[in-house]
Scaffold this motif. Structure first.
Motif, PDB file in Angstrom:
ATOM      1  N   GLU A  76      41.569  42.463  38.206  1.00 47.38           N
ATOM      2  CA  GLU A  76      40.380  42.470  37.044  1.00 47.38           C
ATOM      3  C   GLU A  76      39.381  41.102  37.022  1.00 47.38           C
ATOM      4  OE1 GLU A  76      39.042  45.645  34.181  1.00 47.38           O
ATOM      5  OE2 GLU A  76      40.772  46.517  34.818  1.00 47.38           O
ATOM      6  N   SER A  77      40.639  40.433  37.672  1.00 47.98           N
ATOM      7  CA  SER A  77      40.214  39.211  37.420  1.00 47.98           C
ATOM      8  C   SER A  77      41.057  38.048  38.094  1.00 47.98           C
ATOM      9  CB  SER A  77      40.410  38.513  35.513  1.00 47.98           C
ATOM     10  OG  SER A  77      41.291  39.089  34.575  1.00 47.98           O
ATOM     11  N   TYR A  78      40.573  37.047  37.715  1.00 48.38           N
ATOM     12  CA  TYR A  78      41.756  35.970  38.681  1.00 48.38           C
ATOM     13  C   TYR A  78      42.027  34.508  37.063  1.00 48.38           C
ATOM     14  CZ  TYR A  78      39.986  38.493  42.793  1.00 48.38           C
ATOM     15  OH  TYR A  78      39.933  39.234  43.591  1.00 48.38           O
ATOM     16  N   ASP A  82      39.249  32.574  40.047  1.00 47.52           N
ATOM     17  CA  ASP A  82      38.045  32.836  39.735  1.00 47.52           C
ATOM     18  C   ASP A  82      37.077  31.786  40.489  1.00 47.52           C
ATOM     19  OD1 ASP A  82      36.247  34.830  38.598  1.00 47.52           O
ATOM     20  OD2 ASP A  82      35.720  33.205  37.041  1.00 47.52           O
ATOM     21  N   ASP A 101      31.458  39.662  39.677  1.00 49.26           N
ATOM     22  CA  ASP A 101      31.780  40.130  38.089  1.00 49.26           C
ATOM     23  C   ASP A 101      33.715  39.897  37.828  1.00 49.26           C
ATOM     24  OD1 ASP A 101      29.433  38.593  36.572  1.00 49.26           O
ATOM     25  OD2 ASP A 101      28.559  40.418  36.601  1.00 49.26           O
ATOM     26  N   GLY A 102      34.384  39.734  36.228  1.00 48.24           N
ATOM     27  CA  GLY A 102      35.070  40.650  36.520  1.00 48.24           C
ATOM     28  C   GLY A 102      34.766  42.049  36.004  1.00 48.24           C
ATOM     29  N   SER A 130      34.722  37.876  41.534  1.00 53.37           N
ATOM     30  CA  SER A 130      36.188  37.536  40.366  1.00 53.37           C
ATOM     31  C   SER A 130      36.930  38.758  40.016  1.00 53.37           C
ATOM     32  CB  SER A 130      34.992  37.110  38.684  1.00 53.37           C
ATOM     33  OG  SER A 130      33.774  36.072  39.389  1.00 53.37           O
ATOM     34  N   SER A 131      36.502  39.341  41.165  1.00 52.40           N
ATOM     35  CA  SER A 131      37.884  40.677  40.871  1.00 52.40           C
ATOM     36  C   SER A 131      37.826  41.663  42.460  1.00 52.40           C
ATOM     37  CB  SER A 131      37.569  41.485  39.671  1.00 52.40           C
ATOM     38  OG  SER A 131      36.154  41.968  40.031  1.00 52.40           O
TER      39      SER A 131
END
Length: 258
Positions: A76-78, A82, A101-102, A130-131
Motif C-alpha cells: 500500500e506504500s513504498y 515511492d 497514490d498510496g 506509489s502502491s
C-alpha cells in the motif's frame, strides 16, 4: 581409367568444400557472441512482480513474490521506493495493479499475467507509482474492500474501497447502548464496508445525529436522515453523503437509526 579417377578426386574435393561452408553457416546462427546483451525484463524471477527504476526493465529492481512469506505480494506504500517505478514486469499468474497514490488510490494501470509495462510515455504515470497489488482478475484492481477485517466497519477516502482506510472497532456507547464511533472532519469518507453482523447508520454530526439537505434553494431543499448500510454491504457514498460523514452507530434494525 585416368578420366574416372580425376572425376572422383574432384567430386571429393567439392564435397569437402560444401561441408566446410555448411559448418561455417550453421555456426554463425547457432553460436552466440560471448558479450550478448541481456534482453529487457529477463532478469525478473518467476512468480514475481518486478518494479524497475529505469525504462524497459532497466535500472534498479524491486521484487514482490506472489504468495511468499519472505516478501509481501501487495504494497500500500513504498517507504524507500515511492515514485521511482518507470517500468514493470508481471512474471506471475495473477493480474498486477499499480496505482499513482498510496493505498490503491488514484489513477491505475493493470498488467496481464506474464506481461511487461513501461511508464515513460505517459506523464501521469512517470515516477508517480506509489502502491500495487496482485489479484486473481482485472476487476479486483478497481476496488480495495478486501482490506477490511471481519467484524469491523471500514471507511475509505476514495470510491469503491480505495484510498486510505480507517478501521472502526465496535465499542458500546454508554448513552445509547448501541455500537458507535465518532470521527473528525479530517476523514473524508467516500465509501464504506460494513463487515459486522449489525446495520450501520451514518450521520453528518459527531454524536450520531443530524440530517443532510440538498437543492439549489432553501425552499427546494430536501432533508435526509441517517444513511443506512446493511450488514455485509459495501458501497460508494452518493451526494450529499460523500465526504460529509462524521459518525456512525451499529443497530439491530433500521428503525433504531436516530
Amino acid at each position: 581409367m585416368i578420366f574416372i579417377r580425376t572425376y572422383i578426386r574432384r567430386a571429393s574435393l567439392v564435397s569437402a568444400l560444401l561441408a566446410l561452408l555448411c559448418s561455417a553457416f550453421l555456426s554463425a546462427f547457432l553460436v552466440l557472441p560471448a558479450n550478448a546483451e541481456a534482453q529487457p525484463y529477463e532478469d525478473c524471477p518467476a512468480n514475481t512482480l518486478c518494479l524497475y527504476s529505469g525504462s524497459a526493465g532497466t535500472g534498479e529492481r524491486r521484487d514482490f513474490t506472489a504468495g511468499s512469506t519472505q516478501s509481501s505480494e501487495n504494497a500500500e506504500s513504498y517507504p524507500d521506493w515511492d515514485n521511482k517505478t518507470l517500468s514493470a514486469k508481471n512474471n506471475t499468474g495473477l493480474w498486477a495493479c499499480v496505482y499513482v497514490d498510496g493505498a490503491y488510490g488514484g489513477l491505475l494501470q493493470t498488467i496481464k499475467p506474464g506481461n511487461p509495462d513501461d511508464y515513460t510515455g505517459d506523464a501521469r504515470f512517470t515516477n508517480t507509482i506509489s502502491s500495487h497489488k496482485l489479484v486473481p482478475s482485472r476487476a479486483h484492481c478497481f476496488t480495495g474492500y478486501e482490506r477490511c477485517p471481519d467484524n469491523r466497519v471500514c471507511t475509505f477516502t476514495q470510491e469503491r474501497g480505495r484510498g486510505a482506510m480507517t478501521v472502526h472497532r465496535p465499542a458500546t456507547d454508554p448513552k445509547t447502548l448501541n455500537y458507535g464511533n465518532s470521527y473528525g472532519p479530517e476523514t473524508a469518507v467516500k465509501s464504506v464496508f460494513n463487515r459486522t453482523g449489525k446495520i450501520a447508520c451514518f450521520y453528518p454530526e459527531p454524536g450520531f445525529t443530524g440530517t443532510w439537505t440538498d437543492g439549489p434553494t432553501e425552499a427546494e431543499q430536501r432533508k435526509y436522515g441517517a444513511y443506512v448500510v446493511l450488514l455485509g454491504e459495501n458501497v460508494s457514498l452518493p451526494a450529499p453523503y460523500a465526504g460529509t460523514v462524521r459518525s456512525h452507530e451499529l443497530v439491530n434494525g433500521t428503525s433504531e437509526c436516530q
